[in-house]
Enzyme design. Structure first.
Site, PDB file in Angstrom:
ATOM      1  N   THR A  12       8.692 -12.254  -0.768  1.00 32.62           N
ATOM      2  CA  THR A  12      10.033 -12.923  -0.959  1.00 32.62           C
ATOM      3  C   THR A  12       9.993 -14.101  -1.613  1.00 32.62           C
ATOM      4  O   THR A  12      10.691 -14.891  -2.576  1.00 32.62           O
ATOM      5  CB  THR A  12      10.881 -12.681   0.284  1.00 32.62           C
ATOM      6  OG1 THR A  12      11.245 -11.393   0.536  1.00 32.62           O
ATOM      7  CG2 THR A  12      12.389 -13.609   0.007  1.00 32.62           C
ATOM      8  N   ASP A  57       5.664  -6.757  -3.630  1.00 34.68           N
ATOM      9  CA  ASP A  57       6.550  -6.781  -2.519  1.00 34.68           C
ATOM     10  C   ASP A  57       5.433  -5.974  -1.316  1.00 34.68           C
ATOM     11  O   ASP A  57       4.758  -5.061  -1.659  1.00 34.68           O
ATOM     12  CB  ASP A  57       7.387  -5.669  -2.814  1.00 34.68           C
ATOM     13  CG  ASP A  57       8.677  -5.689  -1.450  1.00 34.68           C
ATOM     14  OD1 ASP A  57       8.256  -5.464  -0.250  1.00 34.68           O
ATOM     15  OD2 ASP A  57       9.794  -5.798  -1.845  1.00 34.68           O
ATOM     16  N   SER A  58       5.313  -6.727  -0.435  1.00 35.88           N
ATOM     17  CA  SER A  58       4.413  -6.219   0.716  1.00 35.88           C
ATOM     18  C   SER A  58       4.420  -4.750   1.128  1.00 35.88           C
ATOM     19  O   SER A  58       3.559  -4.006   1.819  1.00 35.88           O
ATOM     20  CB  SER A  58       4.164  -7.190   1.987  1.00 35.88           C
ATOM     21  OG  SER A  58       5.218  -6.954   2.975  1.00 35.88           O
ATOM     22  N   THR A  89       6.816 -10.448   4.129  1.00 35.29           N
ATOM     23  CA  THR A  89       6.953 -10.494   5.420  1.00 35.29           C
ATOM     24  C   THR A  89       6.845  -9.184   5.943  1.00 35.29           C
ATOM     25  O   THR A  89       6.365  -8.962   7.105  1.00 35.29           O
ATOM     26  CB  THR A  89       8.194 -11.341   6.036  1.00 35.29           C
ATOM     27  OG1 THR A  89       9.491 -10.487   5.558  1.00 35.29           O
ATOM     28  CG2 THR A  89       7.991 -12.476   5.881  1.00 35.29           C
ATOM     29  N   ASP A  90       7.161  -8.217   5.248  1.00 35.86           N
ATOM     30  CA  ASP A  90       7.112  -6.766   5.745  1.00 35.86           C
ATOM     31  C   ASP A  90       5.790  -6.312   6.383  1.00 35.86           C
ATOM     32  O   ASP A  90       6.145  -5.570   7.510  1.00 35.86           O
ATOM     33  CB  ASP A  90       7.762  -5.832   4.635  1.00 35.86           C
ATOM     34  CG  ASP A  90       9.271  -6.193   4.538  1.00 35.86           C
ATOM     35  OD1 ASP A  90      10.006  -6.779   5.143  1.00 35.86           O
ATOM     36  OD2 ASP A  90       9.672  -5.641   3.487  1.00 35.86           O
ATOM     37  N   GLN A 272       5.547   1.684  22.690  1.00 42.62           N
ATOM     38  CA  GLN A 272       6.727   1.120  21.657  1.00 42.62           C
ATOM     39  C   GLN A 272       7.210  -0.080  22.016  1.00 42.62           C
ATOM     40  O   GLN A 272       7.908  -0.468  21.430  1.00 42.62           O
ATOM     41  CB  GLN A 272       7.852   2.406  21.461  1.00 42.62           C
ATOM     42  CG  GLN A 272       7.327   3.589  21.192  1.00 42.62           C
ATOM     43  CD  GLN A 272       8.262   4.680  21.296  1.00 42.62           C
ATOM     44  OE1 GLN A 272       9.336   4.541  21.311  1.00 42.62           O
ATOM     45  NE2 GLN A 272       7.801   6.052  20.749  1.00 42.62           N
ATOM     46  N   CYS A 273       6.952  -0.648  23.303  1.00 42.63           N
ATOM     47  CA  CYS A 273       7.366  -1.916  23.935  1.00 42.63           C
ATOM     48  C   CYS A 273       6.522  -2.962  23.280  1.00 42.63           C
ATOM     49  O   CYS A 273       5.373  -2.743  23.017  1.00 42.63           O
ATOM     50  CB  CYS A 273       6.920  -2.117  25.521  1.00 42.63           C
ATOM     51  SG  CYS A 273       8.004  -0.604  26.185  1.00 42.63           S
TER      52      CYS A 273
HETATM   53  N1  ASP Z   1      10.218  -7.222   0.911  1.00 44.47           N
HETATM   54  C1  ASP Z   1       9.664  -8.279   1.226  1.00 44.47           C
HETATM   55  C2  ASP Z   1       7.686  -8.341   1.315  1.00 44.47           C
HETATM   56  O1  ASP Z   1       7.618  -7.821   2.132  1.00 44.47           O
HETATM   57  C3  ASP Z   1      10.221  -9.077   2.512  1.00 44.47           C
HETATM   58  C4  ASP Z   1       9.511 -10.421   2.596  1.00 44.47           C
HETATM   59  O2  ASP Z   1       8.682 -11.036   2.076  1.00 44.47           O
HETATM   60  O3  ASP Z   1      10.288 -11.309   3.418  1.00 44.47           O
HETATM   61  O4  ASP Z   1       7.343  -8.546   0.295  1.00 44.47           O
END
Ligand code: ASP
Length: 338
Positions: A12, A57-58, A89-90, A272-273
């Site tokens: 992003t 995009d990750s 971030t993903d 899962q925690c």
């Molecule tokens: N969809 C984006 C990614 O992971 C989200 C991000 O970067 O915040 O590339």
């Protein structure tokens, strides 16, 4: 003067709006940095930007991307004091975990960062992330792969994306932040990797193993689980409940795990925690998995367990050796409990 390499792989932070939503834009970061007066001030390290095309995009990242980032770092490790990886971030927690195993024993800072809002947005969190990451990447006491996000430096292989709205998008439930960033940058030195005696090494990925992540849910059927664990699956991260408990009263579910294990599938039990640890002996419902030979993931995140499993199998280890290595500490991803 310190030198830092910024590896831009996507996310992003450098996206723009398009009719189909945010998409990466080639040249955006280059233009942005060129116009950003702060990044040429003498109190920041000198830096070079290397773009690893295609920007992604990750969500589209896969193990071959982990490898190309690891190689890009390895090729430049002598030339720079540290690295900043601009990443979405993903799946940042997966890449950070994978890099910690691929670059085991790295002696320089590798700081992954990104943003919830693109740099093109006036409220972007990316600007501060970029500047602080440059400072952190020049910090010789950091000898590991980290995520800098939301004013905290986290160990990469302990991190999880926990929020897609807040500027504090990551957490590290089982390991305290390595640095808190406010008016000053406060490194918590006792939490960092100590200097190593062994030379750093890069793990070779010799093949592409088939691994799966399976999240349990009440009512899951034995046949459903069996299908998920069928050949050619070689490794599975089983995301169980609480302290590693499993619906052990269901014979068909247990049989699905048993037949996978007996076929040589490495099954790893992660909770899962978001915090705490798997203790398979604590409840009868977890003990049943231990009896089948399921490996306890202790306090590893599923992201760390998955990438570790992938890297170990890809490096050519046998199922037995992989089971053993999964319980050992490679890059600070797992705690030892006495
Ligand atoms: N969809 C984006 C990614 O992971 C989200 C991000 O970067 O915040 O590339």
């Amino acid at each position: 003067m310190k030198r830092v390499c910024i590896l831009h792989v996507g996310g992003t932070i450098a996206m723009i709006e398009s009719p189909s939503g945010y998409v990466p834009k080639v040249g955006f970061v280059e233009d942005y940095l060129a116009a950003m007066e702060e990044v040429s001030r003498p109190n920041l390290p000198r830096w070079d930007l290397v773009r690893l095309d295609p920007l992604k995009d990750s969500a589209n990242m896969n193990p071959s991307d982990w490898l190309r980032i690891a190689r890009a770092i390895e090729d430049r490790v002598e030339a720079y004091d540290g690295f900043v990886v601009l990443h979405g971030t993903d799946t940042m927690a997966y890449t950070a975990s994978a890099l910690s195993f691929l670059l085991a024993g790295v002696t320089k800072p590798v700081i992954l960062t990104g943003a919830q809002l693109p740099l093109s947005d006036v409220r972007s969190d990316g600007r501060e992330h970029l500047i602080t990451s440059l400072l952190l990447a020049a910090e010789a006491e950091i000898r590991e792969v980290c995520i800098y996000f939301g004013a905290r430096l986290l160990r990469g292989n302990r991190s999880q994306k926990v929020n897609n709205h807040s500027f504090i998008a990551f957490n590290s439930g089982n390991y305290p932040p390595l640095a808190e960033v406010g008016v000053t940058i406060d490194l918590r030195r006792s939490l960092l990797h100590a200097p190593r005696e062994t030379a750093p090494h890069t793990t070779a990925l010799l093949r592409t193993p088939e691994v799966v992540a399976v999240r349990l849910f009440p009512g899951m059927s034995g046949r459903g689980l069996q299908r998920l664990l069928e050949a050619p699956v070689e490794g599975a991260v089983l995301e169980t409940y609480g302290a590693g408990t499993f619906p052990s009263a269901d014979e068909a579910l247990l049989a699905a795990v048993k037949s996978a294990h007996d076929r040589g599938v490495v099954v790893v039990n992660c909770s899962q925690c978001h915090a705490g640890r798997v203790l398979q002996e604590r409840y009868g419902t977890g003990h049943a998995l231990a009896e089948l030979g399921v490996v306890s993931g202790h306090d590893m995140t599923p992201e760390a367990a998955m990438t570790k499993l992938y890297c170990l199998l890809a490096s050519g280890l046998s199922p037995e050796a992989t089971r053993r290595r999964m319980t050992e500490n490679i890059a600070g991803e797992i705690s030892h409990f006495g």
